[in-house]
Design a protein around this motif. Sequence first.
Motif, PDB file in Angstrom:
ATOM      1  N   ALA A  91       0.851  -1.190   0.000  1.00 30.81           N
ATOM      2  CA  ALA A  91       0.000   0.000   0.000  1.00 30.81           C
ATOM      3  C   ALA A  91       0.887   1.240   0.000  1.00 30.81           C
ATOM      4  CB  ALA A  91      -0.894   0.023   1.237  1.00 30.81           C
ATOM      5  N   VAL A  92       0.246   2.370  -0.204  1.00 34.94           N
ATOM      6  CA  VAL A  92       0.907   3.640   0.071  1.00 34.94           C
ATOM      7  C   VAL A  92       0.636   3.991   1.533  1.00 34.94           C
ATOM      8  CG1 VAL A  92       1.104   6.086  -0.511  1.00 34.94           C
ATOM      9  CG2 VAL A  92       0.663   4.404  -2.316  1.00 34.94           C
ATOM     10  N   TYR A  93       1.687   4.291   2.256  1.00 28.87           N
ATOM     11  CA  TYR A  93       1.569   4.607   3.679  1.00 28.87           C
ATOM     12  C   TYR A  93       1.716   6.113   3.872  1.00 28.87           C
ATOM     13  CZ  TYR A  93       1.624  -0.288   4.955  1.00 28.87           C
ATOM     14  OH  TYR A  93       1.288  -1.619   5.105  1.00 28.87           O
ATOM     15  N   TYR A  94       0.737   6.675   4.574  1.00 27.43           N
ATOM     16  CA  TYR A  94       0.680   8.112   4.788  1.00 27.43           C
ATOM     17  C   TYR A  94       0.838   8.446   6.269  1.00 27.43           C
ATOM     18  CZ  TYR A  94      -1.491   8.247   0.140  1.00 27.43           C
ATOM     19  OH  TYR A  94      -1.760   8.116  -1.199  1.00 27.43           O
ATOM     20  N   CYS A  95       1.697   9.378   6.538  1.00 32.20           N
ATOM     21  CA  CYS A  95       1.827   9.933   7.883  1.00 32.20           C
ATOM     22  C   CYS A  95       0.790  11.031   8.054  1.00 32.20           C
ATOM     23  CB  CYS A  95       3.237  10.501   8.020  1.00 32.20           C
ATOM     24  SG  CYS A  95       3.573  11.378   9.548  1.00 32.20           S
ATOM     25  N   ASN A  96       0.259  11.171   9.247  1.00 35.01           N
ATOM     26  CA  ASN A  96      -0.708  12.242   9.472  1.00 35.01           C
ATOM     27  C   ASN A  96      -0.651  12.748  10.910  1.00 35.01           C
ATOM     28  OD1 ASN A  96      -2.726  10.140  10.710  1.00 35.01           O
ATOM     29  ND2 ASN A  96      -2.274   9.433   8.661  1.00 35.01           N
ATOM     30  N   ALA A  97      -1.207  13.921  11.092  1.00 35.49           N
ATOM     31  CA  ALA A  97      -1.194  14.588  12.387  1.00 35.49           C
ATOM     32  C   ALA A  97      -2.573  15.125  12.707  1.00 35.49           C
ATOM     33  CB  ALA A  97      -0.177  15.727  12.385  1.00 35.49           C
ATOM     34  N   GLY A  98      -2.918  15.032  13.981  1.00 39.70           N
ATOM     35  CA  GLY A  98      -4.195  15.550  14.426  1.00 39.70           C
ATOM     36  C   GLY A  98      -4.110  16.016  15.863  1.00 39.70           C
ATOM     37  N   TRP A  99      -5.219  16.481  16.384  1.00 46.55           N
ATOM     38  CA  TRP A  99      -5.205  17.046  17.724  1.00 46.55           C
ATOM     39  C   TRP A  99      -5.349  16.009  18.826  1.00 46.55           C
ATOM     40  CZ3 TRP A  99      -2.811  21.256  17.693  1.00 46.55           C
ATOM     41  CH2 TRP A  99      -3.007  22.200  16.678  1.00 46.55           C
ATOM     42  N   SER A 100      -5.829  14.809  18.463  1.00 48.31           N
ATOM     43  CA  SER A 100      -5.974  13.765  19.465  1.00 48.31           C
ATOM     44  C   SER A 100      -5.971  12.402  18.795  1.00 48.31           C
ATOM     45  CB  SER A 100      -7.270  13.944  20.258  1.00 48.31           C
ATOM     46  OG  SER A 100      -8.397  13.659  19.443  1.00 48.31           O
ATOM     47  N   LEU A 101      -5.663  11.376  19.596  1.00 48.62           N
ATOM     48  CA  LEU A 101      -5.698  10.015  19.080  1.00 48.62           C
ATOM     49  C   LEU A 101      -7.136   9.632  18.730  1.00 48.62           C
ATOM     50  CD1 LEU A 101      -4.113   7.472  18.443  1.00 48.62           C
ATOM     51  CD2 LEU A 101      -4.296   6.826  20.862  1.00 48.62           C
ATOM     52  N   ALA A 102      -8.060  10.035  19.546  1.00 43.93           N
ATOM     53  CA  ALA A 102      -9.471   9.777  19.236  1.00 43.93           C
ATOM     54  C   ALA A 102      -9.863  10.451  17.925  1.00 43.93           C
ATOM     55  CB  ALA A 102     -10.353  10.265  20.375  1.00 43.93           C
ATOM     56  N   GLY A 103      -9.346  11.622  17.699  1.00 41.06           N
ATOM     57  CA  GLY A 103      -9.627  12.324  16.455  1.00 41.06           C
ATOM     58  C   GLY A 103      -9.071  11.590  15.247  1.00 41.06           C
ATOM     59  N   LEU A 104      -7.856  11.081  15.365  1.00 46.77           N
ATOM     60  CA  LEU A 104      -7.288  10.309  14.262  1.00 46.77           C
ATOM     61  C   LEU A 104      -8.160   9.107  13.941  1.00 46.77           C
ATOM     62  CD1 LEU A 104      -3.448  10.228  15.078  1.00 46.77           C
ATOM     63  CD2 LEU A 104      -4.672  11.799  13.588  1.00 46.77           C
ATOM     64  N   ARG A 105      -8.655   8.459  14.959  1.00 45.77           N
ATOM     65  CA  ARG A 105      -9.465   7.250  14.763  1.00 45.77           C
ATOM     66  C   ARG A 105     -10.807   7.560  14.106  1.00 45.77           C
ATOM     67  NH1 ARG A 105      -9.556   3.536  19.987  1.00 45.77           N
ATOM     68  NH2 ARG A 105     -10.722   2.285  18.481  1.00 45.77           N
ATOM     69  N   THR A 106     -11.264   8.794  14.220  1.00 45.67           N
ATOM     70  CA  THR A 106     -12.543   9.168  13.616  1.00 45.67           C
ATOM     71  C   THR A 106     -12.375  10.050  12.395  1.00 45.67           C
ATOM     72  OG1 THR A 106     -12.720  10.988  15.200  1.00 45.67           O
ATOM     73  CG2 THR A 106     -13.838   8.916  15.753  1.00 45.67           C
ATOM     74  N   GLY A 107     -11.150  10.085  11.863  1.00 46.38           N
ATOM     75  CA  GLY A 107     -10.933  10.776  10.604  1.00 46.38           C
ATOM     76  C   GLY A 107     -10.676  12.256  10.698  1.00 46.38           C
ATOM     77  N   TYR A 111      -3.228  17.238   9.115  1.00 47.00           N
ATOM     78  CA  TYR A 111      -2.167  17.295   8.110  1.00 47.00           C
ATOM     79  C   TYR A 111      -1.841  15.879   7.614  1.00 47.00           C
ATOM     80  CZ  TYR A 111      -1.576  21.823  10.326  1.00 47.00           C
ATOM     81  OH  TYR A 111      -1.792  23.080  10.844  1.00 47.00           O
ATOM     82  N   TRP A 112      -1.514  15.820   6.321  1.00 48.79           N
ATOM     83  CA  TRP A 112      -1.126  14.557   5.678  1.00 48.79           C
ATOM     84  C   TRP A 112       0.249  14.724   5.039  1.00 48.79           C
ATOM     85  CZ3 TRP A 112      -3.997  10.083   5.635  1.00 48.79           C
ATOM     86  CH2 TRP A 112      -5.339  10.182   6.028  1.00 48.79           C
ATOM     87  N   GLY A 113       0.993  13.625   5.027  1.00 44.92           N
ATOM     88  CA  GLY A 113       2.195  13.583   4.220  1.00 44.92           C
ATOM     89  C   GLY A 113       1.854  13.158   2.800  1.00 44.92           C
ATOM     90  N   GLN A 114       2.871  13.064   1.972  1.00 43.29           N
ATOM     91  CA  GLN A 114       2.645  12.745   0.555  1.00 43.29           C
ATOM     92  C   GLN A 114       2.578  11.249   0.299  1.00 43.29           C
ATOM     93  OE1 GLN A 114       5.585  13.379   1.815  1.00 43.29           O
ATOM     94  NE2 GLN A 114       6.923  11.806   0.931  1.00 43.29           N
ATOM     95  N   GLY A 115       2.972  10.460   1.259  1.00 38.27           N
ATOM     96  CA  GLY A 115       2.892   9.010   1.133  1.00 38.27           C
ATOM     97  C   GLY A 115       4.200   8.370   0.697  1.00 38.27           C
ATOM     98  N   THR A 116       4.393   7.139   1.125  1.00 38.34           N
ATOM     99  CA  THR A 116       5.546   6.348   0.701  1.00 38.34           C
ATOM    100  C   THR A 116       5.048   4.937   0.363  1.00 38.34           C
ATOM    101  OG1 THR A 116       7.801   5.651   1.271  1.00 38.34           O
ATOM    102  CG2 THR A 116       6.202   5.642   3.058  1.00 38.34           C
ATOM    103  N   GLN A 117       5.525   4.416  -0.755  1.00 35.72           N
ATOM    104  CA  GLN A 117       5.039   3.129  -1.238  1.00 35.72           C
ATOM    105  C   GLN A 117       5.766   1.990  -0.531  1.00 35.72           C
ATOM    106  OE1 GLN A 117       2.625   2.344  -3.789  1.00 35.72           O
ATOM    107  NE2 GLN A 117       2.939   0.262  -2.989  1.00 35.72           N
TER     108      GLN A 117
END
Length: 122
Positions: A91-107, A111-117
């Motif tokens: 897959a393409v793996y994307y790094c991302n950042a959010g304000w909380s872990l709960a927030g990440l889990r709910t989308g 911020y997103w990175g560009q992805g790495t294959q």
Amino acid sequence: QVQLVESGGGLVQPGGSLRLSCAVAGSIFSVYAMGWHRQAPGKQRELVAGISHGGTTYYPDSVKGRFTISRDNAKNTVYLQINNLKPEDTAVYYCNAGWSLAGLRTGHIEYWGQGTQVTVSS
């Protein structure tokens, strides 16, 4: 402007390991929850690991025991260690950042990175 830059992807044989890195620039890294999503061809993007600013981690059952997320606040970097790679991890793996872990889990991703294959094949 916040930038997330992934590295470490590549072609790996089944059973092998990889460590993905994501360097964050342009903001105070330590305040963010960080995560890794992946998207395989024809499939929806899915969260495969998350870590709160305090170090609490989350993994879906599908990757528990094989994926390990960690962060180094001094280096503004988050890592994803993947062991015992399987073809279905391709897959393409994307790094991302959010304000909380709960927030990440709910989308709720800020911020997103560009992805790495990552390709797992013999």
